[in-house]
Every structure is written in C-alpha cells, then in structure tokens.
Design an enzyme around this catalytic site. Structure first.
Site, PDB file in Angstrom:
ATOM      1  N   PRO A 176     -11.322  -0.147  -2.715  1.00 55.01           N
ATOM      2  CA  PRO A 176     -12.497  -0.656  -3.264  1.00 55.01           C
ATOM      3  C   PRO A 176     -13.686   0.262  -2.949  1.00 55.01           C
ATOM      4  O   PRO A 176     -13.744   0.855  -1.979  1.00 55.01           O
ATOM      5  CB  PRO A 176     -12.717  -2.024  -2.474  1.00 55.01           C
ATOM      6  CG  PRO A 176     -11.309  -2.130  -1.772  1.00 55.01           C
ATOM      7  CD  PRO A 176     -10.800  -0.798  -1.654  1.00 55.01           C
TER       8      PRO A 176
ATOM      9  N   HIS B 126      -7.571   1.325   1.359  1.00 51.74           N
ATOM     10  CA  HIS B 126      -7.220   0.138   1.503  1.00 51.74           C
ATOM     11  C   HIS B 126      -6.297  -0.208   2.689  1.00 51.74           C
ATOM     12  O   HIS B 126      -6.224  -1.324   3.189  1.00 51.74           O
ATOM     13  CB  HIS B 126      -6.837  -0.987   0.171  1.00 51.74           C
ATOM     14  CG  HIS B 126      -7.256  -2.301   0.359  1.00 51.74           C
ATOM     15  ND1 HIS B 126      -7.359  -2.980   1.444  1.00 51.74           N
ATOM     16  CD2 HIS B 126      -7.805  -2.903  -0.697  1.00 51.74           C
ATOM     17  CE1 HIS B 126      -7.870  -4.144   1.030  1.00 51.74           C
ATOM     18  NE2 HIS B 126      -8.123  -4.302  -0.222  1.00 51.74           N
TER      19      HIS B 126
ATOM     20  N   TYR C 223       0.860  -1.248   0.227  1.00 50.41           N
ATOM     21  CA  TYR C 223       0.062  -0.093   0.041  1.00 50.41           C
ATOM     22  C   TYR C 223       0.886   1.193  -0.107  1.00 50.41           C
ATOM     23  O   TYR C 223       0.542   2.316  -1.050  1.00 50.41           O
ATOM     24  CB  TYR C 223      -1.102  -0.017   1.278  1.00 50.41           C
ATOM     25  CG  TYR C 223      -1.885  -1.129   1.093  1.00 50.41           C
ATOM     26  CD1 TYR C 223      -2.896  -1.290   0.079  1.00 50.41           C
ATOM     27  CD2 TYR C 223      -1.943  -2.185   2.098  1.00 50.41           C
ATOM     28  CE1 TYR C 223      -3.730  -2.213   0.021  1.00 50.41           C
ATOM     29  CE2 TYR C 223      -2.640  -3.198   1.831  1.00 50.41           C
ATOM     30  CZ  TYR C 223      -3.585  -3.401   0.897  1.00 50.41           C
ATOM     31  OH  TYR C 223      -4.466  -4.345   0.758  1.00 50.41           O
TER      32      TYR C 223
ATOM     33  N   SER D 298     -12.154 -11.601  -5.572  1.00 48.16           N
ATOM     34  CA  SER D 298     -12.283 -11.493  -4.081  1.00 48.16           C
ATOM     35  C   SER D 298     -13.831 -11.752  -3.661  1.00 48.16           C
ATOM     36  O   SER D 298     -14.743 -11.192  -4.445  1.00 48.16           O
ATOM     37  CB  SER D 298     -11.924 -10.344  -3.539  1.00 48.16           C
ATOM     38  OG  SER D 298     -12.084 -10.426  -1.893  1.00 48.16           O
TER      39      SER D 298
ATOM     40  N   SER E 277      -8.231 -13.497  -2.345  1.00 45.30           N
ATOM     41  CA  SER E 277      -7.712 -13.072  -1.176  1.00 45.30           C
ATOM     42  C   SER E 277      -8.348 -14.006  -0.019  1.00 45.30           C
ATOM     43  O   SER E 277      -9.299 -14.539  -0.264  1.00 45.30           O
ATOM     44  CB  SER E 277      -7.895 -11.653  -0.620  1.00 45.30           C
ATOM     45  OG  SER E 277      -9.100 -11.318  -0.872  1.00 45.30           O
TER      46      SER E 277
END
Length: 633
Positions: free
Chosen positions: A127, A350, A114, A561, A461
């Site tokens: 997201p 995220h 990240y 996901s 994930s």
C-alpha cells in the site's frame, strides 16, 4: 490490506493513548521487559467451532451465488461437517496446532498471503500513503523537510527501543503491539519460489543507518552519533545536502527497479546480482537499514483536481521508469517518499504489518515535523555518507530493462482515482446513531449494485490484534441484509420508511459482523486454516474447497479497507483480482478521503465511474435518512 473502523472509533471511547500523546517528551528511561510481559498477557487466537463457521459460510454465500450453486454447496458443507468426517478431523488438527503455537494462523498467513505470493509487490501488495501536499519553493525545502521527517521517525523508534510505546486498547482490551517491532530494520528477501523477511532490529549491534536514494543512487546515512544520540535536524540536513550534491547525474542505472518485478524473476536476478561481492554488500546495507528515504524528482504538473490521484500513483509505483520507479527499493518495509515538488508519502511492504501501526507512526512523524527546531547543532564535522556501488554486468542490465518494461506495463494498467468526498464525514452517520464504517460499506454495496446489477464478494480487513500476534480476518460486507437494502433502494414502489428500516438493518448487520471478526469468530481465516491443515496432512483437498462457490467467495471484486488517521491522508492499493476494485478510505469528521483503483486492462471496471457511483450512493443514503420522518433517532 488493513483496517477497520471499529478500531479508531472504539480507541477514542476506551481511553486508548491517542497518537497526539505520543508527542510528549519521550521517556528516556528504558522499561526492559515491558513489551514481553504485555505480549505474554494477551489471549491466543481462538479456533471457532466448525458448525458455526459452516453455517456462517453458507449465509455469506447467499447474496453472491445463485440458488443452484448454493444448494450444491449446502450438500458439500453437510458432508464436510458430519460427525467423525473430514471436517471434524481437520478441526481437531487445528485445535492441536493452536495448543502448541502462540498463534495457529500467523506463520501460515505470512507465508500464504505474502511470501508465497508471486505477483510483484508493487500495485498488487504494497500500500501507499499520500500525505497532505507541501509547498517547497526549492530543493532546500525538500531537504529540510526530509531532515525533520527522519528525526521524527527516530523519535518514534526511541519509544519502540525503550519499550515506552503506549499500549493500544480496543473495546477495553489490550492490543498486540508486535507489528510495531517489525516495521523498522526489516526487509523482504526475494526467492525463486518463495520469499522471506529478515529483521535486524534484534541483532547484537542493531542497524544505526538509514538508506537515502536520489536519482537512482543509494547512500548509507548514519543517523546516530558515537555516544548513541541521534543526529539533530541540522546535522541531518547537512548530510542530506552532501548526498544530493554527489548524486546529480540522472543517467545512472535504476538498480532499485529490479525489486518491482515478478517475484520469481526478481528472485533469479537477485541470486545473480549478489554473486558480486560489492553488490552483495550494497544490497545488505539497504536491507539492514532502519528505513529508506526516497528523494524524488518532480513529476509532471497536473490540475489541482488531479493532484491527489497523481500523488497516489507516485506513492504506489513511482510513475514509471522515466520518473521515480527506479528511486525505490520496493522490498524495504518502510520507504518515505519526499518529492522535490512537495508531494510526500509512504510506501510499505505489507508482509510484516498492517496499516494501523504504519499510520500511528505517520501521525507521530507529521506532528513532529510541525514543531519548530530548538536544538542548535554543535558544528562537529561529520563523515561523508557512503555511496553504495553496484557492478552492472550485461546480464544485470538485461534484468533492469525487463523490470523497466514490466513496470511501465503496470503503470499504464493501473486506473486510480483519489477524491475528497466533501458533502459530509463521520458526523452524518453518527448523528443517526450508525457506525460510519458500516455506513460507508453499505454505500459501497449500493454503488456496486447500481453499476453491475449484482452483489459481489467483498473484503474488508478486520484487525485481530486483540490476540497475540494477530493480523487480520475478513469482514464480508456483502450480506443478505445489505443485498435486501441495495435491491430496494431504487424501487419507486417501496416506501421510504421501509428503505430506512432496511438500511438500518444492513448497517447493524455489518456492525455485528465486524464485532464477530475482531473477536476471532469470522469464517475466512478458519476456512483457510482447515484447507492448509488438509494440505499439511497430505490428505486430499476436501470438496468444499474445490467447489465453485468457494472460488466465487474468494474472488473479491471489492477489496476494501478503512485506515483511519489523524493526519488528513489517504492510503491506496491495487485491486486483488483482474476485474476488481481496491477501495481505501479515511473518514474524517466532515469529509472522507477515498482512493479507488482498478485495471485499465479490464473493460468492465472504471475507477472514476465507481467513485461517482460511491459519491451518489452516500449522498442518496443521507437524503433518504433526512427526508424520512422519525428516521433521526
């Protein structure tokens, strides 16, 4: 980005406190130290055995690289894991790191996945979540709903503050609850080469305000009375109405759009922006706020069939500089979006958390907003919410224009398709004693193979929350077993019984990989750890990480996901590679919500075509099972 099926399914089986039970009156009695005691009791993330990871890495490469490449990699792996070799040394380094930290991976993961990632958080990282459509007949409806939603989030926050949040379980094991403590009062801070995350929740005087943005104008809204009680829905409504009425001008500079730019560009612009004292105070107020509420202008009307897709892009990027992209602070961990036209949802940054804690919060809030209001508000006059001021210099104006242009390029490049697959839901795989998540993942493999005539590296994930400070690992859905099935499925020579046997084997293999991943025995984070250990040791990067196979294995044409929710919502995110797809899904009992993304700049990908291939694959797999005698167990 987020989270696997096993989660939701096992949660129900193992007596996890379901989100619905979060709706009982919140215990006001604080349970100090409960969270800490719980965290201390969690096991540490293991470092898997080196040989196990090497063997499993080679097995994962089989369906996605050619035999020549595989042969070359086998040699490199053999050399890497030799007794007393480089792999052995790095493994010992990782084991040492594991002994002296709470989680050998978590800091590295936050940094590499990240904070060091320099593409915009918009589309590439953050997201979005689309909530069921609401019907607001007027702006009063929008403001009333916003007031209820704020009250619902504050109700959830009281459980975090009082440490009364029900502990979640998976397969009878307690899960780490740390992420719940990271999503409120936090924000990402841009840097020129790397970002940071700041969390104000543990301050001596924790934040007591949220930020509200309307027509690109930001306001501080205090949500607690002087006695520590939260404002009632009626009080919140009155305050939101004041905000609305004092931000009617639509020609303001969209300062928030700066947060959507490439991280290095935003880092430079940020340093310049906060040189001014007023700007610095305004930015700090946004960063410190508990969360942000974006009161959006209506978007262009579309057909009912296209509505969910349009809602998804509104959550992900706001629709462009003409619409709501400036009505955001994309660095804020949690932003609730409430459109004047009834389009509602969430976008979250995220870095601090995965999907499940966000979805648990959303489920709670959605249920809360359905409750009828009981409390009548004492008519105590409340102060006017403070409008945040920004001094826009010519240089900042240029930065805003650059961010607008880049945002509009991203908007035009994102190819998104959201559908409700209505033929069946979890019910069909369950009737055949198959894991719904594994069934959907195998269908994705079939859809991709039919479209491209090859298998590709696929990321799903898996939650590592069984371990202290656990984040995610990768379930590699492209396996030798899934490859055998997808190559046989459309072969007219093969018997249906053989196809069913291969399908069952593929589903079981996926299920086994999932179990392995959530127990900390998958390969991807271990390989990343070995690579980062080499970098930390300042030694040469081992050949295994410079190998073409390693690049292919980490080029995820399918990034997927499962994010299960009680609410009939769907999460969405962009692809992670230029020629890839982002696929997120929420399997309900009798339907499945899918969001599929691609980039228009890639001629080879097409979200609508992939959605059609996925629908066909799911239907064909069900037909195969239905038509094959004795397939039903």
């Amino acid at each position: 980005m987020t989270v696997l099926g096993f989660l939701a399914r096992t949660l129900r089986k193992t007596g996890m406190v379901k989100p619905s039970s979060l709706l009982k009156p919140v215990a006001l009695t604080r349970i100090p130290g409960r969270y800490l005691a719980h965290q201390e009791s969690l096991p540490k993330l293991p470092v898997p055995p080196l040989k196990q990871t090497c063997d499993r890495y080679l097995a994962a490469l089989e369906p996605i690289v050619d035999s020549e490449m595989l042969k070359n990699t086998q040699e490199l792996v053999k050399e890497f894991q030799a007794q007393g070799g480089v792999g052995d040394r790095l493994q010992k380094g990782l084991e040492h790191r594991s002994r002296k930290t709470d989680n050998w991976l978590s800091d590295w993961w936050l940094q590499t996945a990240y904070l060091d990632y320099r593409l915009p958080v918009v589309v590439h990282s953050s997201p979005g979540v689309v909530l069921p459509r609401l019907e607001f007949s007027d702006r009063q409806g929008q403001i009333r709903y916003a007031a209820k939603l704020i009250a619902g989030v504050l109700d959830f926050k009281s459980m975090i503050d009082n440490e009364t949040l029900p502990i979640e379980y998976l397969g009878g094991k307690m899960l780490c609850m740390n992420q719940y403590y990271q999503v409120l009062c936090s924000c990402r801070i841009p840097g020129i080469k790397s970002d940071s995350v700041v969390n104000y929740a543990l301050n001596k005087r924790p934040p007591s305000h949220i930020t509200v943005v309307h027509n690109y104008q930001f306001f501080v809204l205090d949500v607690y009375n002087s006695d520590g009680t939260t404002l009632t829905v009626d009080q919140l409504y009155i305050q939101l109405e004041k905000i609305w009425n004092s931000s009617l001008q639509t020609n303001k500079e969209p300062i928030g759009i700066l947060t959507s730019n490439h991280r290095n560009s935003w880092g430079k612009a940020y340093a310049n922006l906060i040189k001014d004292k007023t700007n610095k105070e305004s930015v700090r107020a946004i960063q410190k706020s508990i969360f942000t509420v974006c009161l959006d202008a209506p978007m262009p009307r579309v057909s009912d069939e296209m509505y969910r897709t349009r809602a998804a892009v509104q959550m992900l990027h706001g629709g462009g500089s003409r619409w709501n992209s400036g009505n955001r602070w994309f660095d804020k961990t949690l932003q609730f979006i409430i459109g004047e036209d009834g389009t509602c949802g969430v976008i979250y940054e995220h870095a601090p958390a995965e999907g499940p804690p966000i979805v648990a919060l959303i489920d709670h809030v959605v249920e809360y907003t359905k409750k009828s209001e009981m409390v009548r508000t004492p008519m105590v006059p409340l102060p006017m919410p403070k409008k945040l001021r920004f001094n826009i210099t010519p240089e900042i104006k240029r930065d805003i224009e650059e961010a607008k242009q880049n945002m509009n390029i991203m908007v035009h490049d994102l190819d998104m398709k959201v559908i409700v697959f209505s033929h069946f839901g979890k019910n069909v795989p369950k009737s055949y004693k198959m894991s719904p998540d594994a069934f959907i993942q195998v269908a994705l493999q079939l859809a991709y193979y039919r479209t491209y005539k090859r298998c590709c590296a696929t990321y799903e994930s898996a939650s590592l929350r069984m371990f202290k400070l656990g984040r995610t690992d990768t379930i590699r859905s492209a396996t030798s077993d899934s490859a055998n099935f997808v190559k046989t499925m459309d072969d007219p020579v093969k018997q249906n019984t053989e196809k069913v046997a291969l399908l069952e084997k593929a589903v079981k293999a996926h299920r086994a990989y999932t179990d392995m991943a959530i127990r900390g025995q998958a390969i991807d984070r271990h390989l990343l750890g070995l690579k980062l250990q080499a970098i930390e040791d300042l030694s040469a990067l081992p050949d295994i990480f410079m190998d073409t196979s390693f690049a292919v294995a980490n080029h995820y044409n399918l990034s997927t996901s499962q994010v299960p929710a009680k609410t009939d919502c769907v999460m969405c995110f962009g692809p992670v590679v230029p020629d890839g797809y982002g696929v997120c899904y929420n399997p309900m009992e009798e339907h499945i919500n899918f969001a599929v993304s691609a980039f228009n700049s890639c001629a080879d990908t097409n979200a609508a075509r992939m959605v059609q291939a996925l629908e066909d694959a799911l239907v064909d797999m069900k037909t195969l099972l239905d038509q094959t005698p004795k397939a039903k167990l």
